[in-house]
Design a protein around this motif. Sequence first.
Motif, short mmCIF file in Angstrom:
data_model
loop_
_atom_site.label_atom_id
_atom_site.label_comp_id
_atom_site.label_asym_id
_atom_site.label_seq_id
_atom_site.Cartn_x
_atom_site.Cartn_y
_atom_site.Cartn_z
N GLN A 43 -0.10 -6.29 8.42
CA GLN A 43 -0.92 -7.43 8.03
C GLN A 43 -2.31 -7.34 8.65
OE1 GLN A 43 1.27 -11.26 8.37
NE2 GLN A 43 3.03 -9.96 8.87
N ILE A 44 -2.39 -6.82 9.85
CA ILE A 44 -3.70 -6.72 10.53
C ILE A 44 -4.56 -5.65 9.90
CG2 ILE A 44 -4.80 -5.96 12.68
CD1 ILE A 44 -2.92 -7.74 14.19
N LYS A 45 -4.01 -4.49 9.63
CA LYS A 45 -4.79 -3.41 9.03
C LYS A 45 -4.92 -3.55 7.52
CE LYS A 45 -4.40 0.13 12.49
NZ LYS A 45 -4.47 1.55 12.69
N ASN A 46 -4.08 -4.42 6.94
CA ASN A 46 -4.07 -4.61 5.50
C ASN A 46 -3.85 -3.29 4.77
OD1 ASN A 46 -4.11 -6.23 3.23
ND2 ASN A 46 -6.31 -6.02 2.94
N ASP A 47 -2.93 -2.50 5.32
CA ASP A 47 -2.66 -1.16 4.78
C ASP A 47 -1.26 -0.73 5.23
OD1 ASP A 47 -3.11 1.20 3.44
OD2 ASP A 47 -4.59 1.97 4.86
N CYS A 48 -0.79 0.36 4.65
CA CYS A 48 0.49 0.93 5.02
C CYS A 48 0.31 1.79 6.28
CB CYS A 48 1.03 1.80 3.89
SG CYS A 48 1.28 0.89 2.35
N VAL A 49 1.22 1.64 7.24
CA VAL A 49 1.15 2.40 8.48
C VAL A 49 2.52 2.96 8.82
CG1 VAL A 49 -0.74 1.01 9.45
CG2 VAL A 49 1.63 0.39 9.95
N ARG A 50 2.52 3.98 9.65
CA ARG A 50 3.76 4.49 10.23
C ARG A 50 3.81 3.97 11.66
NH1 ARG A 50 3.84 10.79 8.28
NH2 ARG A 50 4.92 10.40 6.33
N THR A 51 4.76 3.13 11.96
CA THR A 51 4.81 2.50 13.28
C THR A 51 5.01 3.53 14.38
OG1 THR A 51 7.17 2.02 13.01
CG2 THR A 51 5.61 0.29 12.40
N PHE A 52 5.73 4.60 14.09
CA PHE A 52 5.98 5.62 15.12
C PHE A 52 4.74 6.45 15.43
CE2 PHE A 52 7.42 7.23 11.01
CZ PHE A 52 6.76 8.44 10.91
N GLU A 53 3.69 6.31 14.66
CA GLU A 53 2.44 7.02 14.92
C GLU A 53 1.40 6.15 15.65
OE1 GLU A 53 1.16 8.32 11.04
OE2 GLU A 53 2.36 10.15 11.16
N GLN A 54 1.73 4.90 15.92
CA GLN A 54 0.78 4.00 16.57
C GLN A 54 0.63 4.35 18.04
OE1 GLN A 54 -1.04 2.08 14.52
NE2 GLN A 54 0.25 3.16 13.04
N LYS A 55 -0.55 4.05 18.59
CA LYS A 55 -0.84 4.39 19.99
C LYS A 55 0.02 3.60 20.97
CE LYS A 55 -5.61 5.75 19.24
NZ LYS A 55 -7.01 5.46 19.51
N ILE A 56 0.24 2.33 20.67
CA ILE A 56 0.98 1.48 21.60
C ILE A 56 2.42 1.35 21.10
CG2 ILE A 56 1.14 -0.78 22.70
CD1 ILE A 56 -1.91 -1.01 22.19
N LYS A 57 3.33 1.95 21.86
CA LYS A 57 4.75 1.89 21.55
C LYS A 57 5.48 1.36 22.78
CE LYS A 57 4.72 6.27 20.00
NZ LYS A 57 3.41 6.67 19.68
N LEU A 58 6.45 0.50 22.54
CA LEU A 58 7.23 -0.09 23.62
C LEU A 58 8.70 0.26 23.42
CD1 LEU A 58 5.67 -3.69 23.44
CD2 LEU A 58 4.90 -1.77 24.84
N LYS A 59 9.41 0.48 24.51
CA LYS A 59 10.84 0.80 24.44
C LYS A 59 11.66 -0.45 24.69
CE LYS A 59 10.35 5.56 26.02
NZ LYS A 59 10.74 6.54 27.02
N GLU A 60 12.76 -0.57 23.96
CA GLU A 60 13.64 -1.72 24.15
C GLU A 60 14.34 -1.60 25.50
OE1 GLU A 60 16.54 -4.35 21.39
OE2 GLU A 60 17.01 -2.21 21.48
N VAL A 61 14.34 -2.68 26.25
CA VAL A 61 14.91 -2.68 27.60
C VAL A 61 16.43 -2.64 27.55
CG1 VAL A 61 15.10 -4.02 29.74
CG2 VAL A 61 12.90 -3.84 28.57
N ALA A 62 17.05 -3.44 26.69
CA ALA A 62 18.51 -3.58 26.65
C ALA A 62 19.23 -2.30 26.27
CB ALA A 62 18.90 -4.70 25.69
N THR A 63 18.59 -1.43 25.50
CA THR A 63 19.24 -0.20 25.03
C THR A 63 18.69 1.04 25.72
OG1 THR A 63 17.70 0.07 23.20
CG2 THR A 63 19.72 -1.19 22.75
N ASN A 64 17.98 0.87 26.79
CA ASN A 64 17.38 2.00 27.51
C ASN A 64 16.47 2.84 26.62
OD1 ASN A 64 18.58 1.41 30.02
ND2 ASN A 64 20.48 2.34 29.33
N GLY A 65 15.76 2.19 25.71
CA GLY A 65 14.76 2.88 24.89
C GLY A 65 15.27 3.43 23.58
N ASP A 66 16.48 3.04 23.14
CA ASP A 66 16.98 3.52 21.85
C ASP A 66 16.14 2.99 20.69
OD1 ASP A 66 18.97 4.91 23.10
OD2 ASP A 66 20.56 3.48 22.63
N TYR A 67 15.61 1.80 20.84
CA TYR A 67 14.77 1.22 19.80
C TYR A 67 13.35 1.09 20.31
CZ TYR A 67 19.09 0.04 17.42
OH TYR A 67 20.29 0.12 16.79
#
Length: 129
Positions: A43-67
Amino acid sequence: MKKTILLSAMFLGTLVFAQKTPVLGGDRDAHGCIGSAGYTYSQIKNDCVRTFEQKIKLKEVATNGDYMAAVIFSKDKKKAEVFVKDVEKGSLILTRAGKAKAWKKDGYTLVPFKKSGYQLKKDNVVIYQ
């Protein structure tokens, strides 16, 4: 005659197989993003993006980074779009009030963490970092 029947059966079998094979790129969403190629709408870029290519990625705490979660900021850094698995639309827009250091919406809070990282909290519990 047997050759004709055999060739006809092979041809029909090929047609049946071709009908069941999904066409790559045939899964465009309402915004034209191709999910099978890893694209989702921002919605911010108003375009299609690949989330796994974004600079800021966060790991899920509960699954030790599985998500993973991805964060995209608006140019003025007043809004942060967070892509997490638990959100129906695929992303959530958090806003920052004034000069506050946190972006918030619906119990979600994104805050700076350590030198160059971020934490995402849900109801004041860290879920991604």
